[in-house]
Design a protein around this motif. Structure first.
Motif, PDB file in Angstrom:
ATOM      1  N   ALA A   1     -22.938  40.457  45.437  1.00 36.17           N
ATOM      2  CA  ALA A   1     -22.491  40.298  44.215  1.00 36.17           C
ATOM      3  C   ALA A   1     -23.112  41.341  43.372  1.00 36.17           C
ATOM      4  O   ALA A   1     -24.325  41.948  43.521  1.00 36.17           O
ATOM      5  CB  ALA A   1     -22.861  39.061  43.703  1.00 36.17           C
ATOM      6  N   THR A   2     -22.354  41.916  42.308  1.00 35.18           N
ATOM      7  CA  THR A   2     -22.642  42.878  41.585  1.00 35.18           C
ATOM      8  C   THR A   2     -23.465  42.385  40.391  1.00 35.18           C
ATOM      9  O   THR A   2     -23.403  41.128  39.882  1.00 35.18           O
ATOM     10  CB  THR A   2     -21.494  43.797  40.788  1.00 35.18           C
ATOM     11  OG1 THR A   2     -20.738  42.990  40.274  1.00 35.18           O
ATOM     12  CG2 THR A   2     -20.889  44.540  41.979  1.00 35.18           C
ATOM     13  N   MET A   3     -24.327  43.056  39.701  1.00 32.15           N
ATOM     14  CA  MET A   3     -25.269  42.714  38.412  1.00 32.15           C
ATOM     15  C   MET A   3     -24.235  42.791  37.257  1.00 32.15           C
ATOM     16  O   MET A   3     -23.967  43.870  36.811  1.00 32.15           O
ATOM     17  CB  MET A   3     -26.523  43.645  38.366  1.00 32.15           C
ATOM     18  CG  MET A   3     -27.253  42.780  37.103  1.00 32.15           C
ATOM     19  SD  MET A   3     -29.078  43.777  36.899  1.00 32.15           S
ATOM     20  CE  MET A   3     -29.187  44.273  38.735  1.00 32.15           C
TER      21      MET A   3
ATOM     22  N   THR B   1     -26.950  46.956  25.623  1.00 29.43           N
ATOM     23  CA  THR B   1     -26.606  46.501  26.790  1.00 29.43           C
ATOM     24  C   THR B   1     -27.162  45.728  27.477  1.00 29.43           C
ATOM     25  O   THR B   1     -28.660  46.060  27.413  1.00 29.43           O
ATOM     26  CB  THR B   1     -26.237  47.875  27.726  1.00 29.43           C
ATOM     27  OG1 THR B   1     -25.074  48.698  27.117  1.00 29.43           O
ATOM     28  CG2 THR B   1     -25.663  47.612  28.990  1.00 29.43           C
ATOM     29  N   LEU B   2     -26.967  44.565  28.086  1.00 28.11           N
ATOM     30  CA  LEU B   2     -27.838  43.443  28.716  1.00 28.11           C
ATOM     31  C   LEU B   2     -27.542  43.244  30.177  1.00 28.11           C
ATOM     32  O   LEU B   2     -26.190  43.504  30.516  1.00 28.11           O
ATOM     33  CB  LEU B   2     -27.591  42.213  28.044  1.00 28.11           C
ATOM     34  CG  LEU B   2     -27.899  42.026  26.606  1.00 28.11           C
ATOM     35  CD1 LEU B   2     -27.671  40.780  26.019  1.00 28.11           C
ATOM     36  CD2 LEU B   2     -29.361  42.331  26.145  1.00 28.11           C
ATOM     37  N   GLU B   3     -28.515  43.421  30.889  1.00 25.39           N
ATOM     38  CA  GLU B   3     -28.212  43.275  32.422  1.00 25.39           C
ATOM     39  C   GLU B   3     -28.580  41.686  32.860  1.00 25.39           C
ATOM     40  O   GLU B   3     -29.413  41.196  32.314  1.00 25.39           O
ATOM     41  CB  GLU B   3     -29.233  44.031  33.203  1.00 25.39           C
ATOM     42  CG  GLU B   3     -28.856  45.530  33.451  1.00 25.39           C
ATOM     43  CD  GLU B   3     -29.899  46.286  34.102  1.00 25.39           C
ATOM     44  OE1 GLU B   3     -30.696  45.611  34.766  1.00 25.39           O
ATOM     45  OE2 GLU B   3     -29.686  47.436  34.080  1.00 25.39           O
TER      46      GLU B   3
ATOM     47  N   VAL C   1     -30.507  36.500  30.872  1.00 26.93           N
ATOM     48  CA  VAL C   1     -30.720  38.033  30.656  1.00 26.93           C
ATOM     49  C   VAL C   1     -32.060  38.586  31.491  1.00 26.93           C
ATOM     50  O   VAL C   1     -33.044  38.259  31.163  1.00 26.93           O
ATOM     51  CB  VAL C   1     -30.902  38.187  28.935  1.00 26.93           C
ATOM     52  CG1 VAL C   1     -30.913  39.870  28.862  1.00 26.93           C
ATOM     53  CG2 VAL C   1     -29.758  37.707  28.417  1.00 26.93           C
ATOM     54  N   LYS C   2     -31.894  39.582  32.304  1.00 28.52           N
ATOM     55  CA  LYS C   2     -32.832  39.978  33.061  1.00 28.52           C
ATOM     56  C   LYS C   2     -33.617  41.068  32.314  1.00 28.52           C
ATOM     57  O   LYS C   2     -34.677  41.099  32.169  1.00 28.52           O
ATOM     58  CB  LYS C   2     -32.212  40.694  34.330  1.00 28.52           C
ATOM     59  CG  LYS C   2     -31.735  39.651  35.449  1.00 28.52           C
ATOM     60  CD  LYS C   2     -31.417  40.438  36.609  1.00 28.52           C
ATOM     61  CE  LYS C   2     -32.592  40.893  37.556  1.00 28.52           C
ATOM     62  NZ  LYS C   2     -32.037  41.404  38.890  1.00 28.52           N
TER      63      LYS C   2
END
Length: 179
Positions: free
Chosen positions: A83-85, A150-152, A138-139
């Motif tokens: 799975a992509t982040m 931009t949030l990972e 939110v990592k």
């Protein structure tokens, strides 16, 4: 052997309900119904939830969603197990996000939760609580400027740094399962 005849007998077709032609046409459409996206963001510390939508402000289920440009990307799942982040980008060059600067620099965004809600237009207009709810954590803040953040993100299972254990359905715990 005799040939099989799959044609419906007159007695069988008399019992079949007639399906309206409009429903058959609707079932064969190549375009899906319109969708409305809502985002509910709760910072890791402090109180309150921020309600956002990617376009004009909206009211839904008693909550007011503020309209702001949002780009949600990378939510693909591979059939090979990966799975992509996903990432969430708030803003664009026409928006000033200076009011969110304290949240970024005080690290209140890191560890916060995000709920992405996907609702069909008909359900939105009827104010029905019918939709797909996706939960993320939110990592980290990947990028910040005055015009965009931009949030990972990570799914809650991925973000807690553990794997869901494999479950084996076998005897004696499941006596109906034969090997």
């Amino acid at each position: 052997p005799p040939a099989l005849n799959f044609a419906a007998s007159p007695a069988h077709t008399a019992r079949m309900p007639s399906i309206p032609h409009s429903q058959i046409e609707d079932a064969h459409l190549l375009e899906s119904d319109g969708e409305v996206f809502f985002y509910q963001f709760t910072p890791s510390t402090g109180s309150g939830t921020v309600y956002l939508t990617p376009d004009n402000p909206k009211e839904w289920r008693g909550d007011s969603y503020e309209g702001i440009p949002i780009n949600f990307a990378g939510d693909k799942i591979s059939s090979e197990g990966g799975a992509t982040m996903p990432t969430l980008t708030l803003g664009d060059p026409t928006v000033d996000l200076l009011a969110l600067k304290p949240l970024v620099y005080d690290e209140h965004l890191d560890g916060g939760t995000l709920v992405r809600i996907r609702v069909l237009v008909d359900d939105f207009l009827a104010n029905r609580l019918v939709g797909t709810f996706e939960y993320y954590r939110v990592k980290q803040v990947a990028d910040y400027s005055r015009q965009s953040i931009t949030l990972e993100l990570a799914t809650l299972g991925d973000s807690l740094n553990f794997a869901i254990p494999f479950r084996q359905y076998a005897a004696p715990d499941f006596p109906s399962v034969m090997l």
